[in-house]
Every structure is written in structure tokens, then in C-alpha cells.
Write an enzyme that holds these catalytic residues in place. Sequence first.
Site, short mmCIF file in Angstrom:
data_model
loop_
_atom_site.label_atom_id
_atom_site.label_comp_id
_atom_site.label_asym_id
_atom_site.label_seq_id
_atom_site.Cartn_x
_atom_site.Cartn_y
_atom_site.Cartn_z
N HIS A 82 0.87 -1.36 -0.05
CA HIS A 82 0.04 0.06 0.14
C HIS A 82 0.78 1.27 0.07
O HIS A 82 0.69 2.27 -0.62
CB HIS A 82 -0.82 -0.13 1.53
N CYS A 133 -10.88 -18.62 -4.99
CA CYS A 133 -10.54 -17.56 -5.78
C CYS A 133 -8.98 -17.66 -5.81
O CYS A 133 -8.32 -18.01 -5.04
CB CYS A 133 -10.62 -16.23 -4.93
N LYS A 148 -1.26 -9.48 3.36
CA LYS A 148 -1.17 -9.74 4.65
C LYS A 148 -1.86 -11.28 4.83
O LYS A 148 -1.60 -11.95 5.82
CB LYS A 148 -2.23 -8.71 5.45
N1 MSP Z 1 -10.04 -0.75 -1.84
C1 MSP Z 1 -9.56 -1.07 -3.17
C2 MSP Z 1 -9.43 -0.13 -4.00
C3 MSP Z 1 -10.60 0.68 -4.29
S1 MSP Z 1 -10.45 2.03 -5.30
C4 MSP Z 1 -11.80 2.74 -5.68
C5 MSP Z 1 -8.41 -1.86 -2.79
N2 MSP Z 1 -8.07 -1.76 -1.66
S2 MSP Z 1 -6.39 -2.43 -1.22
O1 MSP Z 1 -6.19 -1.74 0.08
O2 MSP Z 1 -6.51 -3.93 -1.27
O3 MSP Z 1 -5.37 -2.00 -2.22
C6 MSP Z 1 -4.78 -0.83 -2.43
C7 MSP Z 1 -3.92 -0.80 -3.34
O4 MSP Z 1 -2.76 -1.47 -2.75
C8 MSP Z 1 -4.02 -1.22 -4.70
O5 MSP Z 1 -3.47 -0.47 -5.61
C9 MSP Z 1 -3.13 -2.47 -4.85
O6 MSP Z 1 -2.63 -3.06 -5.90
C10 MSP Z 1 -1.92 -2.09 -3.65
N3 MSP Z 1 -1.05 -3.26 -3.27
C11 MSP Z 1 -1.59 -4.17 -2.30
N4 MSP Z 1 -0.75 -4.99 -2.19
C12 MSP Z 1 0.35 -4.79 -2.96
C13 MSP Z 1 1.65 -5.23 -3.29
N5 MSP Z 1 2.03 -6.51 -2.60
N6 MSP Z 1 2.41 -4.74 -4.15
C14 MSP Z 1 1.98 -3.53 -4.56
N7 MSP Z 1 0.67 -2.82 -4.56
C15 MSP Z 1 0.15 -3.73 -3.94
O7 MSP Z 1 -8.01 -2.59 -3.79
#
Ligand code: MSP
Length: 527
Positions: free
Chosen positions: A26, A157, A310
Site C-alpha cells: 500500500h 479465488c 497480509k
Molecule cells: N479498496 C480497493 C481499492 C478501491 S479504489 C476505488 C483496494 N484496496 S487495497 O487496500 O486492497 O489495495 C490498495 C492498493 O494497494 C492497490 O492499488 C493494490 O494494488 C496495492 N497493493 C496491495 N498489495 C500490493 C503489493 N504487494 N504490491 C504493490 N501494491 C499492492 O484494492
Amino acid sequence: MATSSSDSFFIATPIFYVNDVPHIGHAYTEVAADALSRWMRQSGIPTWFLTGTDEHGQKIMRTALANGVTPREWADRLVEQSWKPLLKTLDLANDDFIRTTEERHESAVKKFLTLLHDKGFIYQGEYEGFYCVGCEEYKPLADLEDGAGEFEGSKLCPVHSRPVEVLKEENYFFKMSTFQQDLLDLYAAQPDFIQPTSVRNEIIAFVNRGLDDLSISRSNIDWGIEVPFDSEHVTYVWFEALLNYITATGWGSDDEAFAKKWPAVQLVGKDIARFHAVIWPAMLMAAGLQPPKKVFAHGWLLVGGEKMSKSKLTGIAPTEITDVFGSDAFRYYFLRAITFGSDGSFSWEDLSARYESDLANGLGNLASRVIAMVHRYRGGVVPALPSPTPADRAIAATMKDAVAAADAAMHAFAPHEALGELWRIVEDVNGYITEQEPWVMAKDDAHAARLDAVLYTSLDALRSLAVTLSPFMPQATSKLWEALGASHSLGPLAEQHIPEAGSFGVLPEGSAISELAALFPRIEQDS
Ligand code: MSP
């Protein structure tokens, strides 16, 4: 259709689920958006950087229940204790932070649904299919994997390796299929609408296969935004979450503010590119609004070859890194070491090695030795620049070229390349000092003018580095700026115009510099 300002830069990150605390995946999205927006802002472009939290839906509801609190209490706790503090941990200069539980969001979402309903783009139907709560997404059967062991007999999934749930309910649907051709036309007319190319190709192939209508309401949960024309339903979490980009910027309440900002550049991880490059522009088209300017999908941070997450127990908290290396090093490392748009593996060894070589021995050492020599040989005063020699001019040329190339790279969403270009200045000036040997010149008054030139050239290169690296490393560069005495002689660092930062001869002679503590102190390694 709202008119937008083409010379402004509105960048938004996805909004983050508050079911759990932030990890470095994130944080990666956040620091990239922050560096890009700081760069544009310091280039004189009206800039707006939006981030926030995604708080409705089944995933958050279940987490709250499992923790014995209401979803609202859970969301408040996570936002205050984890997500807002992340802004500080990473040194983010966001202009706004939207929570989907805010009134400004909820009322505009209802307005949007009413508009689409009135326009005939929403209808009632029956949904039957599979739902992954982890993804908060309906899954086509073809994408699912067969479970084994404890999940024998279930469909899993592929992202979460957990069983999907079978859903059968009355839902409202958005006529997304209507927009198939409009979307294909958009991708064709604007070849850089989706970047990088690998993601663009995947999206085009997906849309070419045909689009289904999208189920946009749920009747089996109540943690969501009520559908304005049917109080038995709440809005599907993705449908309302995507709207944050316009509800935060005034759509439906302040049209003037909205027209100044929209459309946005959407920075997303590649896992959610489809939502942003297919569903989101279709929603906007239905409402008669412009699609985003661009959807840029960055890659994943991998740990042990897998997407760090996580749920797979590979999550690393950003503070584990910033507590040891500092926020500047965090920002620098992820933006330099990973090609933006590709996956990148994270390792502590790689991070330590880059900290040591690029920051402590590279930039940090260059800054301390130049500042120390100016104190030692010139009483802490910026010397004049007597007629430059080819060696001095070569540094001036590197500054000019590197800053121009870095600027082009930032406009092309390639922060890794921009940093590579700027590091040419660090390397060339380090080499120049070694070759020129100012410490030898200092022993003989006959070389006083050459010593002035070498010190001046090095100081002015540091000035240029402080300005151009400030979007990446705001703390170290502001210390450097103070040491150069530049806030007195040139004004605040944030007001220095980046596109001209590569010009030579800007630091005024005669101004006083001050002491500089190590920018990147050595880290004690646990043995
Ligand atoms: N809530 C949705 C987004 C809604 S936008 C209208 C969501 N949230 S999230 O918290 O799961 O992810 C947010 C961002 O963090 C996403 O762009 C996601 O790709 C990024 N990442 C989560 N894990 C990641 C990695 N391991 N590496 C890089 N980015 C990643 O999806």
C-alpha cells in the site's frame, strides 16, 4: 459535460480497505503518487493529490464482527490508528483524504445512482454466481481454481486461495455492456490511456471478449450506502468506492471545483486495473462525465516470489523500514529499485545495499565533503565562480541534461528513470572532486581561483540536487537546502521551480552556508 483544465495534474491513489493495517505494498502506491505530485506541483502545474479509505462492504463488516465492534467503530479505529498515521510515516503531502463513510461521499453516491437510474442505465434483475469477499468481486467460473485438502469440493479465488461464496439474489444492475464499443474507442483514440502496454493489451482483450452488465447492489448486508430508490439494498462496495474520485472533488456539490480538477490520473496496482480502466470509465460515460486522463498500473511488491499480502502472512509494515532507515530512504528505495509498472522483489539485503551505496556513500558523502571543504577552505562562504574550465562546464552540462531527462521521465511516470538520471549528477560530481583534488589546490594560493571554481561548481550541483530530489526525499533535501544557506539566498525549497533546476550558476556567491549533519547516517547492523 464538465470541461477540465488540461494543464492541471490531479492524481489519485486507490482508497485502501480498512479491514487491516497498511503494509509496504500500500505504501508503494502512496509514495509513488506523492513523488509524482510533488514534482508536478514544483513544476508550477496546479496539482491535487487525493488518497483515502474504502470502508464499506462485507470484508470490513466481517472483520468488525470478528473483533466484537460495529463496522463504523472498526473503521474509525483503523483510520485513526493506522491509515492516517501512514501519511506521516511516509511524509505524504496529500491535498485531501476521503473516507467513504463521510457524508460528502454518501450523498454524492446517491445522487450518482439516481442520475444513472433516471437515465435508464440501471435495472433490476437476478444475480447468480460466485463472490470473493477478499476481492469484494464477482468471479467468473472460468477464473476459479478447484480446491483441495480442507477446501476439497469448493471453488477457490485464485488471488486469495480461499473458497468463493455462491450468491443468488435480486440485484440492481448497471448496463455496462452498453459501453463496450465506447470503451474500445477510448482505448484506440488515447493509446496512453492505460499504461503500461502489457496491462493495456490485457484490458483491450478483456473488453473485446464482451462485457456483462454489472451487479451494483446487495440485499444481504447493510454495511454500505443505501440505494436511493430501494431501501432494501446497499450499493456494491466497488461501485461506490470508485466514485470517491469525484465525490471528493466536488461532483454534485461544487461543480466549479470539480471542473478544475477532473479528470484524474488514476494510479493503481495492476490487480485493480480492470476496475479502473473498464468499470470506472463506463460509469462516467453513463453519467456524461469525462473518463480519467490515464490509468497507470504499477506492479506488485513480491516477497519470496509472491505478491506480498497480509492474507498470505508476508505483509511487512512500513514502519519496520522507516523506523530503521527513515522515510526518505523508504521513498527512494522503492521508487529507484523497481521499474515503475513492473513487479519488483523486496529484500532487506537489497534495501541495505542501496542505502549504503546510493544514499550514505553517494549523495550523503558528497554533500558532507563539499560542505566541509567550504567551511575549511573558504570560511563557510559560497565562493565566486571564476572562468570555468572544461571540467566545470562538463558538470554544468550533466546538470542540465540530467534534470531535463528526469523531468521527461516523471511526465512519463518513470520515477525509477528520473532518479537514475539525477544520480548521474551525484556520480559525476563525486568523480570530478576526486579528479580535481581540491585538497591539493588548498595547499597553494596560486590555485585559489581553481579551488573557488571547484567548490562553487560542487555547491551549485548540490543546489540542483536538493531541488530535484526534494519530491523524492523531502527531509534530507530540506536539511541540505538549509546547509547551503539557500533558504536565505534563494527562498523556500518548495518554491524552487524544478524545470530550471539544472541551470548552472544559480547559488549566489558570498552567501553563508552552515553545518550539515550526516544526511544518511550509518545503520548499525544486527550481526
Ligand atoms: N479498496 C480497493 C481499492 C478501491 S479504489 C476505488 C483496494 N484496496 S487495497 O487496500 O486492497 O489495495 C490498495 C492498493 O494497494 C492497490 O492499488 C493494490 O494494488 C496495492 N497493493 C496491495 N498489495 C500490493 C503489493 N504487494 N504490491 C504493490 N501494491 C499492492 O484494492
